[in-house]
Structures are given as structure tokens and as C-alpha cells.
Scaffold this motif. Structure first.
Motif, PDB file in Angstrom:
ATOM      1  N   UNK A 264      -2.263  -0.855  -3.290  1.00  0.00           N
ATOM      2  CA  UNK A 264      -2.280  -2.059  -4.088  1.00  0.00           C
ATOM      3  C   UNK A 264      -1.282  -1.936  -5.239  1.00  0.00           C
ATOM      4  N   UNK A 265      -1.141  -3.007  -5.976  1.00  0.00           N
ATOM      5  CA  UNK A 265      -0.088  -3.084  -6.990  1.00  0.00           C
ATOM      6  C   UNK A 265      -0.262  -2.073  -8.123  1.00  0.00           C
ATOM      7  N   UNK A 290      -5.175   6.937  -8.040  1.00  0.00           N
ATOM      8  CA  UNK A 290      -4.495   6.726  -6.769  1.00  0.00           C
ATOM      9  C   UNK A 290      -5.293   5.911  -5.773  1.00  0.00           C
ATOM     10  N   UNK A 291      -6.442   5.358  -6.190  1.00  0.00           N
ATOM     11  CA  UNK A 291      -7.327   4.653  -5.256  1.00  0.00           C
ATOM     12  C   UNK A 291      -7.667   3.261  -5.769  1.00  0.00           C
ATOM     13  N   UNK A 292      -8.043   2.392  -4.836  1.00  0.00           N
ATOM     14  CA  UNK A 292      -8.415   1.013  -5.169  1.00  0.00           C
ATOM     15  C   UNK A 292      -9.698   0.635  -4.442  1.00  0.00           C
ATOM     16  N   UNK A 350      -6.614  -7.963  -3.247  1.00  0.00           N
ATOM     17  CA  UNK A 350      -6.082  -6.618  -3.028  1.00  0.00           C
ATOM     18  C   UNK A 350      -5.076  -6.606  -1.869  1.00  0.00           C
ATOM     19  N   UNK A 351      -5.389  -7.323  -0.800  1.00  0.00           N
ATOM     20  CA  UNK A 351      -4.467  -7.369   0.336  1.00  0.00           C
ATOM     21  C   UNK A 351      -3.169  -8.067  -0.051  1.00  0.00           C
ATOM     22  N   UNK A 356       2.698  -7.626  -1.488  1.00  0.00           N
ATOM     23  CA  UNK A 356       3.678  -7.725  -2.571  1.00  0.00           C
ATOM     24  C   UNK A 356       4.398  -6.393  -2.761  1.00  0.00           C
ATOM     25  N   UNK A 357       3.653  -5.308  -2.694  1.00  0.00           N
ATOM     26  CA  UNK A 357       4.244  -3.985  -2.852  1.00  0.00           C
ATOM     27  C   UNK A 357       5.194  -3.660  -1.695  1.00  0.00           C
ATOM     28  N   UNK A 358       4.743  -3.952  -0.480  1.00  0.00           N
ATOM     29  CA  UNK A 358       5.579  -3.681   0.690  1.00  0.00           C
ATOM     30  C   UNK A 358       6.882  -4.471   0.607  1.00  0.00           C
TER      31      UNK A 358
END
Length: 383
Positions: A264-265, A290-292, A350-351, A356-358
């Protein structure tokens, strides 16, 4: 690698120790109460998987009749999701070893997936959980295909990573099966095929087992049933396609949950140098950053294998995942006490940030850099 130093969470060595002890206490309290309640839960999950499998495959035997084929395919897809997420993933973490029941022991359990348990336990349980989001150590960060931070060099492959992501989602179990073989390194010549051939033989055997069951065995059963009504070929094809689609359902769902857990972002990445001499408290801090998490109801938690509580899972991977919903408010309170961001949001949000990150890192540059948590500089041996 260029890193940036940040101060997040505990500000002194004493605070870091207190933070560590509070999280230790949460885990210890849960471990002391493990017992029949958890055993009943996981046995119920196994029964549910078997019932869904039987119902799904049974309905497929009616052939292409839309109501039964669609429902049967859906039910088998749900069975495969629960088998992978809530049953296989969690059992193979050793969460139910305390039962001394071979059906639920992490060393012997075999899930409905093309990835052999031995490969999964090494790549996931050891490598990923030890080196979560450490660039160059955690191969789950991008799966050797995707650029998800500016810590990774941009290449001419990366503009196509939204397409690669779609392929990864659809065929997730197949990519996971060869993940620990590090085929990307074989392709560029950093590893020899002879080095990975023993792994390939193990993977090949598991893949063939799945193919024989889902794509040969059950379609033949469908043909035998259909022969009684003069529709052997049609029924066999219906059963075959039902298994193809149910596996695709499972793959896409597993991909979505796992990516929402780490890409996630607002997640952080870490340099190799940042984990040198890492204490347990610092490891806890890295797992949280490092987790969401994904907020939602009990059905979402079940279908995600409780990886909707990814933060809690990374802090306590050995504790049965059905306990995470109770542990989450306690962990969140500790994070608030020490000023540590607790990343959570609904599934759609979250998805969306994952995509957005990809998309952002399919282009050169990007804002994210691996971080070095400043609390390391106040440890006694480094003062």
C-alpha cells in the motif's frame, strides 16, 4: 543504496525496551490460553473446506446448466480460497502445532496449491518474515517482477508492470510455485540451472499432482457421470472449465489480499544496513511499518485467512490467526502510545493505493527510499 534516516516510534533505548516488552506481553498472554477453542476452530475450517469442495464439484456434474455450473464453480473457488488462506497458510506457519494432530501440523500439511509446502515455508515463513521489506533480502517485495520503490533500478520492463501485475494476479499460484527458485536470476545468468534443478523437480511433482487432480481426474469423473445422460464430452468440459475458473478466483483473491498487506501507499522499505544488529524491538517496529491491515467484518477476515490483520500476523506469525481480531486493538494502542503509524483502511481503499504504487513506480524515480530507523543510533553498543 541511498537511505534516509528517520525517527519513528521509541525515542530512547529505554522506550524501545518498554515497547518490546509490551508487545511480548500481548503475545505471551495469547499463547498461554491456546487450547480447545482454537482446535475446534481449525477443525471447523477443514470441515467447511471439504463441504464446499464436495458441493462445488457435485454441482459441476450437472454440466453447463448455468445455475448449477456457476454456483458449483463459485463454491469450489471459495473452498480453494479458504484452504489457501485460513487453513494452509496458517497451519504451515505452525500455528496449530500445539494440537499434536498430524492433519494440522506445519511440517506435514499440504495445501491445494501448485507451490510445494517446503518451498513456501522457506520463501515465506523464513525469508519474507525475517527480512520483511528489506530491499535485496525480501524477495516478496515485487516478486522479482515489479518495481515498487525507487530503491530498485528502473528498466524498460517496468512501464509494462500493470500488465505484469494482471498476469501475476491471474496465475498467482504458478508464479508462487517457482518463486523460491529465483528464476529471474537464472535468466540474467546470476544462477545456474543446475543450482535450481533440485527445487524444480520438487515443484514439478507438485504441479503435476494438481494438474492430474483438477484438469484430468475430475473432468474424467465428469465425463463418466455425463455418459449416463449422453453428454460425456460436454460434462467433462464443464468440469474442466469449472476448475480453471475456480483456480483463477482463488489466485486473484490471494494476490489482492497479499498485495494489500505489504504494497500500500504508506508502507516503508528498509536497507540491508538498517537491520545490522537489529534487536527484537526494532524487528517489531519494522514489521509494523512494513505491513498494512484491511478493516472489515468477520467474513472478510475469514476469506483473507485473517491476513486482513497483516500487522498482527507479522508480529506473531506463530499464534493462530483467529486470535488476531482480539489482539489488534491492543497492538494498535501500543502503536499509538509510542507514535508509530498503524496502517489500516477498507479493502477498496487499500487496493486502490496498491495500484497507485504500481503505476507510479512503473515510471522512473519516485519518492520512496529505504529508511534507517534512527532509534538504532541510541543503542548502548552504538552510543
Amino acid at each position: 543504496m541511498n537511505t534516509k534516516t528517520m525517527q519513528i516510534g521509541p525515542k530512547t533505548f529505554e522506550e524501545l525496551q518498554a515497547f518490546e516488552k509490551e508487545l511480548d506481553a500481548i503475545g505471551a498472554a495469547e499463547r498461554q490460553t491456546l487450547g480447545e477453542r482454537d482446535a475446534r476452530y481449525i477443525k471447523g475450517i477443514l470441515r467447511a473446506v471439504r463441504i464446499l469442495e464436495i458441493a462445488g464439484r457435485g454441482l459441476m456434474m450437472f454440466g453447463w446448466f448455468p445455475p448449477t455450473w456457476l454456483l458449483g464453480t463459485f463454491l469450489l473457488g471459495m473452498a480453494k480460497i479458504i484452504d489457501n488462506m485460513e487453513l494452509g497458510h496458517n497451519v504451515m506457519h505452525g500455528q496449530f502445532n500445539f494440537m499434536n494432530d498430524p492433519r494440522f501440523h506445519g511440517d506435514t500439511f499440504e495445501w491445494d496449491n501448485t507451490c510445494p509446502r517446503e518451498e513456501w515455508r522457506h520463501a515465506h515463513n523464513f525469508v519474507h518474515h525475517t527480512y520483511t521489506n528489506v530491499i535485496g533480502k525480501d524477495r516478496d517485495f515485487g516478486y522479482g517482477l515489479l518495481r515498487l520503490s525507487s530503491d530498485l533500478r528502473w528498466s524498460l520492463l517496468h512501464p509494462f508492470q500493470l500488465l505484469l501485475t494482471a498476469l501475476l494476479a491471474l496465475f498467482f499460484e504458478w508464479f508462487v510455485a517457482i518463486h523460491d527458485m529465483q528464476m529471474d536470476k537464472v535468466v540474467i545468468g546470476r544462477k545456474k540451472w543446475s543450482d535450481v534443478r533440485p527445487q524444480w523437480l520438487l515443484v514439478r511433482a507438485k504441479i503435476w499432482k494438481v494438474i492430474c487432480r483438477d484438469y484430468i481426474g475430475w473432468p474424467l469423473v465428469g465425463m463418466a457421470v455425463g455418459a449416463f445422460f449422453g453428454h460425456a464430452t460436454d460434462t467433462g468440459l464443464a468440469v474442466l472449465m469449472g476448475h480453471v475458473v475456480s483456480n483463477l478466483i482463488r489466485n486473484v483473491w490471494a494476490w489482492a489480499i497479499i498485495f494489500c498487506g505489504h504494497f500500500t501507499e504508506d508502507i516503508y522499505t528498509f536497507s540491508r544496513e538498517s537491520i545490522e544488529g537489529e534487536t527484537k524491538g526494532q524487528w517489531y517496529l519494522r514489521q509494523i511499518l512494513g505491513s498494512s491491515n484491511i478493516s472489515g467484518g468477520k467474513l472478510l477476515h475469514l476469506m483473507s485467512g485473517n491476513l486482513s490483520h497483516q500487522v498482527e500476523h507479522h508480529l506473531y506469525p506463530d499464534i493462530p490467526a483467529n486470535r488476531y481480531i482480539e489482539m489488534a486493538p491492543k497492538v494498535r494502542a501500543v502503536c499509538a502510545k509510542y507514535g508509530i503509524p498503524y496502517n489500516t483502511g477498507n479493502f477498496a481503499w487499500q487496493l486502490g493505493t496498491v495500484f497507485k504504487r504500481i503505476a507510479r513506480y512503473s515510471l522512473p524515480g519516485g519518492p520512496q527510499k529505504a529508511v534507517h530507523i534512527e532509534v538504532a543510533s541510541i543503542l548502548p553498543e552504538r552510543a
